[in-house]
Scaffold this motif. Structure first.
Motif: not given
Length: 378
Positions: A355-356, A361-363, A358-359
């Protein structure tokens, strides 16, 4: 002391032999132009040989067998009658490695259908139960202890095939596969030494020794100087089989191998948590997205790290550190809490970790897109 020398000397010899053999393989592969193909899924953009794994199995098998013969016939070491009970395990290990070695070379040179490779993997996995090596105890996992032979043997075959493919799939980043397997072999090798399972420790350290020079050439070798090499399926499949053998041997409730310990099955597979969990995650994502389960993609953990902005070497180091962290955490945790809780914590840690990232990567993607837009508007 004699038994420690029995393990460490072959380890050093394995390092030396691998260091001598890999440059020869490099010379032949460049001479015959046997390179890894470049495509959209691969991370490298230059021609690189992929037959580094050819060095592994010959050194592993020959050095292990020669060491055993010297220890038993020449040095007349007292190995105990119980050792003869586990020799069939090592005999089928060598047979399985040779089979995968042949299939791997064929795949690296001319390509082999995945169905043929799968059949070969099931065949070599079946050799372990035939020799008497199989997961016969879950140590309370799911509140199950001893397993009936049919279930335990079937589970063993499934686990071996899973590990072979998990190790094969993480071989997408320089040093990652050899690093994870090398750490696993050293970790299990030390534990085998601690429990007096010297032959298992011997094989573990020989395997780790073979990987040290390859790791150097794979990570630090320069393509322009013709010093870089990949292991190919020859290497990844035989390494997967080797680490599967060590993990199942440690997990098996067999006093001929080592004394009983409550957390054996957790500790045995701890170094493999990262590749196995990653395969499970990738398969779930493919199933959820209604894509073929065995269709290659760029959704593995190392791909996620690279998209998050990490360099190749940084991603490799972090993943290996993560694998080591799981191993050390589980080593301590099984001493104080139940195996079921340890597994639940492992899954939770894995989910939170993803989850960390993924965040992150999105940023990273957002920043890139924003940057392109601002340049265009200016």
């Amino acid at each position: 002391m004699d038994l420690i020398v029995l393990v460490l000397v072959p380890f050093i010899i394995a390092v030396f032999l691998s260091r001598m053999m890999i440059p020869v393989i490099l010379f032949i592969t460049y001479k015959k132009r046997l390179f890894d193909p470049i495509d959209a899924r691969k991370l490298h953009q230059r021609i690189v040989p992929r037959l580094g794994g050819v060095a592994f199995t010959p050194i592993q098998c020959c050095l292990f067998v020669i060491t055993l013969v010297i220890a038993i016939k020449v040095l007349h070491m007292d190995i105990g009658l119980e050792t003869w009970a586990i020799l069939p395990h090592f005999m089928v290990l060598v047979c399985g490695l040779v089979i995968l070695f042949i299939v791997g070379i064929a795949d690296d040179l001319v390509g082999v259908n995945y169905k043929v490779k799968f059949v070969a993997q099931v065949l070599v996995a079946s050799l372990f139960p035939i020799s008497g090596l199989w997961i016969n105890d879950l140590y309370g996992l799911g509140f199950v202890t001893s397993l009936p032979p049919l279930i335990g043997m079937s589970l063993t075959i499934f686990v071996v095939v899973l590990i072979i493919n998990a190790i094969n799939l993480i071989d997408g980043l320089d040093g990652l596969c050899s690093g994870v397997v090398g750490l696993g072999c050293l970790s299990l090798g030390v534990l085998f030494m601690y429990y007096g399972a010297w032959f298992h420790a011997l094989f573990a350290f020989i395997t780790a020794g073979v990987l040290i020079p390859f790791f150097y050439f794979n990570v630090f070798g320069v393509t322009k100087r013709q010093r870089k090499i990949f292991m190919g399926d020859t290497g990844s499949m035989t390494l997967g089989y080797s680490i599967a053998f060590l993990a199942i041997s440690f997990a098996m409730n067999n006093y001929f191998i080592k004394p009983f310990t409550d957390g054996a099955i957790i500790v045995a597979f701890s170094t493999l948590i990262v590749p196995v969990f990653d395969v499970a995650r990738v398969m779930y994502v493919r199933w959820h997205d209604k894509k073929p389960l065995f269709h290659p993609d760029r959704n593995h953990l190392h791909h996620k790290f690279l998209r998050a902005g990490m360099s190749h070497q940084s991603a490799m180091v972090v993943i290996q550190a993560l694998a080591l962290l799981f191993f050390l955490f589980n080593m301590v945790a099984v001493q104080v809490i139940s195996n079921n809780i340890v597994v639940i914590l492992d899954v939770l840690l894995w989910v939170v970790f993803h989850q960390i990232f993924n965040e992150l990567e999105k940023r990273k993607v957002f920043v890139k897109h924003s940057g392109h837009l601002s340049i265009k508007n200016s």
